[in-house]
Motif scaffolding. Structure first.
Motif: not given
Length: 204
Positions: A72-75, A103, A172
């Motif tokens: 998950d490269t979004s966070r 990540h 998250k």
């Protein structure tokens, strides 16, 4: 003469047939034994019998299994590292990296440093801990020095790697995680001073 020889020939023929069958059975069992090894390994890989890294089974996740988990490269999650030494262990022990950002799903490697400051070989065992504890089930130690006991000779220093990943399924809200280790002396008497040894013997 011929009538007397018939039973003997029949018996010999039967014996030969039984012998051949026994050889076939033994050969079949031998071949089956060899076939069972790859079949068992395949069953372990498919069924996960060898366990997952970081579980009580002490198994290790393979690179192939780790690659299946998407990254998950979004966070990013900040992972901090801590180290403590239990009383009675004359070692230096600390992380060589204070923190990293990873990540979720990414395989990361860091190292810890340990040195035996005593004049005797000592065996220790590292006990890991994760905070917050809710992340524990999502934190996989793929390879870790804590899986086995570590023996350091007098004055010996060692760099010990830890490979880990965090499951993208982690909530998250957890943006910072701490991986800590406490090293325990598994052979406590070797770390005692002569005075402590004398006191221990006196108490007995």
């Amino acid at each position: 003469m011929s009538t007397q020889g018939v039973p003997d020939e029949t018996l010999a023929s039967k014996n030969r047939r039984v012998t051949r069958r026994l050889f076939l059975v033994v050969g079949g069992m031998f071949a089956f034994g060899f076939a069972m090894v790859p079949l068992y390994q395949l069953a372990c890989e498919v069924g996960g019998i060898n366990g997952v890294a970081g579980t009580p089974g002490g198994g290790r996740m393979t690179d192939t299994a780790a690659a299946v988990t998407p990254i998950d490269t979004s966070r990013l999650i900040t992972v901090q590292f801590d180290a403590t030494i239990n009383t009675g262990l004359p070692w230096e022990f600390h992380p060589m990296t204070k923190q990293v950002q990873v990540h979720p799903g990414e395989k990361v490697a860091v190292r810890y440093y340990a040195k035996n400051n005593s004049d005797k070989p000592i065996t220790g065992q590292a006990i890991p801990g994760i905070t917050p504890w809710q992340v524990t089930q999502h934190f996989s130690k793929i390879e870790c020095f804590c899986f086995t006991q570590q023996t350091l000779q007098p004055g010996e220093a060692k760099e010990m790697p830890v490979y880990f990943s965090i499951d993208p399924a982690v909530d998250k809200q957890y943006e910072t995680v701490t991986l800590s280790y406490t090293f325990m002396n598994t052979d406590r008497e070797k770390a005692l001073t002569p005075e402590q040894h004398a006191a221990l013997n006196t108490s007995h």
